[in-house]
Enzyme design. Structure first.
Site, short mmCIF file in Angstrom:
data_model
loop_
_atom_site.label_atom_id
_atom_site.label_comp_id
_atom_site.label_asym_id
_atom_site.label_seq_id
_atom_site.Cartn_x
_atom_site.Cartn_y
_atom_site.Cartn_z
N CYS B 167 0.82 -1.22 0.00
CA CYS B 167 0.00 0.00 0.00
C CYS B 167 0.85 1.27 0.00
O CYS B 167 0.32 2.38 0.08
CB CYS B 167 -0.96 -0.06 1.16
SG CYS B 167 -1.95 -1.57 1.04
N HIS B 305 -1.62 8.07 6.45
CA HIS B 305 -1.87 6.80 5.75
C HIS B 305 -3.13 6.13 6.29
O HIS B 305 -3.83 5.45 5.56
CB HIS B 305 -0.67 5.88 5.95
CG HIS B 305 -0.91 4.48 5.48
ND1 HIS B 305 -0.96 4.14 4.15
CD2 HIS B 305 -1.15 3.32 6.17
CE1 HIS B 305 -1.19 2.84 4.03
NE2 HIS B 305 -1.32 2.33 5.24
N HIS B 341 -9.52 2.34 0.75
CA HIS B 341 -8.10 2.08 0.52
C HIS B 341 -7.89 1.69 -0.94
O HIS B 341 -8.18 0.57 -1.34
CB HIS B 341 -7.63 0.98 1.44
CG HIS B 341 -6.13 0.91 1.54
ND1 HIS B 341 -5.30 1.44 0.57
CD2 HIS B 341 -5.33 0.40 2.50
CE1 HIS B 341 -4.04 1.23 0.93
NE2 HIS B 341 -4.03 0.61 2.10
#
Lengths: 83, 416
Positions: B167, B305, B341
């Site tokens: 990610c 994040h 996400h």
């Protein structure tokens, strides 16, 4: 299937594989790949669709038989007659 | 401050192409980030049934033929859309471009799972007979596929590859492009990240098995980073590709300059497959700040994040407090609260969503934050409503990923 139905089936498969092409003026006796954009991976898609939909196996040596619509119908007719 | 660099050694962003669950270009995306508009919806996926996901609604036929869509992958299609939009946004003439000096560098979280799942599903209908396995499988699943599809579509003959970085992928695609420009390997970099993760049941099922797949009766409230009631990740697809150039080239052609990438860092936790390490995140942020030669007090916006997991969010908060605790000036936000996400796209997409702050001096908020988790105290977290601020000179973007990969990018208001 009749010869006409077989031709129709082939055209439907091709239309699915190359959806951007106009197939309405496709000549029966001229190699398909000379008339529309259909590369070797697309050709393998035709072979795969015949296998998946109708259980027809086309050995590599016979690929040449599927060059034109006419030759395709002639080659497939004995294999699809009973379908 | 660091010594002034020559314009040839300064890398700037001159174009942005993106697709997110709540916008298909930067203006639309930004508008929705300021309006608090989420892009999460109910979504049906094989074996899982109904899940929550962020789906992009761009028109793939804008830049691709139907045959290309049939043959390629969703990630490839997202990448093509973003690359074409970025080039148009940068006002680059595609025909005038030296395509041998253009590189495509895309971060990915994963690639190939979607296509493999599809093929296994397909041969299952034929009793797992592999003669029904597609001849398209290999070109679809090779890891460079999304970047390679961009080169096929645009006729780019320079280098292309993807960077697998979980990610953190989006940031790392960006960093790679910057490095290749600095090494003079290319003159133009199409850099960012993409993800097709919502087409893979395995990714949803994997998060569910970890106990980290978000659920909520209202899809738009499911992604809740830093909220006491957060319960996991919302899986989304998306993409964001930047046009990067050396400042000297950008000035020569009179390009619009969004910002300068001045600092970055990548490091590894070396501790766990899944759980992050605050210590290494601290180190990563400090490495990036040192590269720029600025203090934490110079940063104006921190894009976190935070994915909305119980375990991950407090770790990042702890790391931010450690770096910025004595400098409580920076405002913080979170983009995943809107779009979920977007995996490989996340770093790039989340940075893009904040670039307009250099012009409008507004920090987009973190939404769905009703009860701040006492484990996540942060100074100046912009909650639920956008915040107008006086100064935006530096933005810091965090992106972390599984296997303990950390990445930080710092961009600066452009000044000659």
């Amino acid at each position: 299937m009749t010869k006409e139905q077989i031709k129709d089936t082939i055209l439907k498969i091709i239309a699915q594989i190359i959806p951007d092409e106009d197939l309405s003026n496709l000549k029966d006796d001229i190699p398909i790949r000379e008339q529309v954009e259909l590369d070797s991976m697309d050709f393998l898609d035709i072979i795969m669709e015949l296998r998946k939909r109708y259980g027809i196996e086309v050995p590599e040596d016979d690929y040449i038989q599927l060059a034109t619509l006419d030759s395709s119908v002639a080659y497939l007719e004995p294999r699809m007659r009973e379908l | 401050m660091a010594a002034r660099k020559a314009n040839e050694a300064r890398i700037v962003i001159t174009g942005v192409g993106l697709t997110a669950p709540n916008g298909n270009n930067l203006a639309e995306f930004r508008k929705n980030l300021l309006a608090g508009k989420s892009g999460i919806q109910k979504f049906k996926i094989r074996y899982m049934g109904e899940v929550l996901a962020g789906i992009c609604h761009f028109d793939p036929l804008k830049y691709q033929k139907k045959k290309e869509l049939r043959r390629g992958t969703r990630a490839g299609s997202i990448a093509i859309y973003c690359a074409q939009e970025a080039i148009a946004d940068a006002k680059l003439d595609l025909d005038g471009l030296d395509k041998s000096r253009t590189g495509v560098y895309l971060g990915i979280t994963e690639h190939g799972t979607v296509e493999t799942e599809n093929e296994i599903y397909e041969i299952k209908q034929f009793d797992y007979n592999v003669k029904y396995w597609s001849h398209h499988h290999n070109p679809r699943v090779v890891a460079n596929n999304p970047a390679g599809e961009v080169t096929l579509n645009l006729g780019i003959t320079g280098p292309h590859y993807t960077l697998g970085a979980a990610c953190a992928g989006g940031n790392i695609g960006l960093i790679q492009g910057l490095q290749m420009l600095l090494l003079n390997e290319v003159d133009l970099a199409l850099s960012g990240g993409v993800s097709e993760s919502t087409s893979s049941f395995g990714i949803f099922a994997g998060f569910k098995s970890e106990g980290a797949l978000a659920s909520h009766p209202d899809p738009e409230k499911a992604c809740r980073p830093f909220d006491k009631d957060r319960n996991g990740v919302v899986v989304s697809e998306g993409g964001c590709i930047f046009v990067l150039e050396r400042l000297s080239d950008a000035l020569k052609r009179g390009a619009k300059i969004y910002s300068e990438i001045v600092g970055y860092a990548i490091n590894s936790d070396a501790t766990d497959f899944i759980f992050p390490s605050a210590e290494r995140q601290v180190e990563c942020m400090k490495l990036a700040l040192n590269k720029v030669g600025i203090s934490p007090g110079d940063i104006d916006i921190i894009n976190t994040h935070g994915t909305g997991t119980t375990e991950g969010d407090p770790v990042e908060c702890q790391a931010i407090r450690e770096v910025f605790g004595e400098y409580p000036h920076a405002y913080l936000n979170n983009t995943k609260s809107f779009v979920g996400h977007t995996m490989g796209a996340a770093g790039a997409l989340e940075l893009a969503g904040n670039l307009p702050s250099f012009e409008d001096y507004i920090v987009h908020p973190t939404i769905n934050l009703d009860h701040l988790d006492p484990e996540c105290p942060l100074n100046n977290l912009v909650i639920n409503e956008p915040k107008k601020i006086d100064k935006v000179d530096y933005i810091l973007n965090n992106s972390f990923g599984m296997l303990g990969i950390n990445s930080v990018v710092i961009v600066k208001r452009f000044e000659e």
